[in-house]
Scaffold this motif. Sequence first.
Motif, PDB file in Angstrom:
ATOM      1  N   ASP A 156      -4.780  -3.262  -0.374  1.00 28.87           N
ATOM      2  CA  ASP A 156      -5.224  -3.192   1.199  1.00 28.87           C
ATOM      3  C   ASP A 156      -6.185  -4.383   1.256  1.00 28.87           C
ATOM      4  N   PRO A 196      -2.746   5.384  -8.751  1.00 28.27           N
ATOM      5  CA  PRO A 196      -2.101   4.600  -7.658  1.00 28.27           C
ATOM      6  C   PRO A 196      -2.970   4.497  -6.405  1.00 28.27           C
ATOM      7  N   THR A 200       0.795  -1.217  -0.061  1.00 29.03           N
ATOM      8  CA  THR A 200      -0.025  -0.042   0.170  1.00 29.03           C
ATOM      9  C   THR A 200       1.053   1.276   0.125  1.00 29.03           C
ATOM     10  N   TRP A 201       1.920   1.191   0.655  1.00 24.32           N
ATOM     11  CA  TRP A 201       2.735   2.425   0.755  1.00 24.32           C
ATOM     12  C   TRP A 201       3.573   2.833  -0.316  1.00 24.32           C
ATOM     13  N   TYR A 202       3.708   1.786  -1.131  1.00 26.67           N
ATOM     14  CA  TYR A 202       4.604   1.957  -2.552  1.00 26.67           C
ATOM     15  C   TYR A 202       3.727   2.845  -3.414  1.00 26.67           C
ATOM     16  N   PHE A 203       2.381   2.561  -3.360  1.00 23.65           N
ATOM     17  CA  PHE A 203       1.441   3.215  -4.285  1.00 23.65           C
ATOM     18  C   PHE A 203       1.236   4.562  -3.602  1.00 23.65           C
ATOM     19  N   ASN A 204       1.078   4.648  -2.260  1.00 25.23           N
ATOM     20  CA  ASN A 204       0.939   5.615  -1.699  1.00 25.23           C
ATOM     21  C   ASN A 204       1.954   6.809  -2.082  1.00 25.23           C
ATOM     22  N   SER A 249      -4.901   1.010  -6.859  1.00 25.91           N
ATOM     23  CA  SER A 249      -3.676   0.195  -6.560  1.00 25.91           C
ATOM     24  C   SER A 249      -3.815  -0.122  -5.068  1.00 25.91           C
ATOM     25  N   SER A 250      -3.179   0.891  -4.508  1.00 27.31           N
ATOM     26  CA  SER A 250      -3.124   0.838  -2.903  1.00 27.31           C
ATOM     27  C   SER A 250      -4.452   0.225  -2.239  1.00 27.31           C
ATOM     28  N   TYR A 281      -5.759  11.959  -4.518  1.00 24.88           N
ATOM     29  CA  TYR A 281      -6.057  10.781  -4.125  1.00 24.88           C
ATOM     30  C   TYR A 281      -7.192  10.206  -3.874  1.00 24.88           C
TER      31      TYR A 281
END
Length: 113
Positions: free
Chosen positions: A54, A46, A23-27, A49-50, A37
């Motif tokens: 999740d 993104p 999740t943090w990669y896409f965040n 995807s996040s 967002y």
Amino acid sequence: MRRHWTPLAFTYLGLAIAGLIGTWYFNVLAIIQVRDYLRDLATSGPAVSSFGIDLLVVAVAGSIFIIVEARRLGMRFGWLYVVGAALTAFAFTFPLFLAMRQQRTTELARVEE
């Protein structure tokens, strides 16, 4: 107090780490790209995807919990909740399982009295 790490605990821990990284990669990608967002959630990007990662990690962890807990409590056909999630939605089958789990724990408590 000694801590005992079971394979199940490591599985849940691994899913937690995968959820955090995924999740943090896409965040972070959304932040770097200066994306809106909330708008991305409605369109694409993104944030979607996040959110997808999740939900996927939660569904996998919840499915494992359903199988393990159903066996522990002697609930028959616990696997059907997982299969049912693929046919309907995890948002339906997980709360349904929790309701049936609550009924089963109440039933077991009454038997012990």
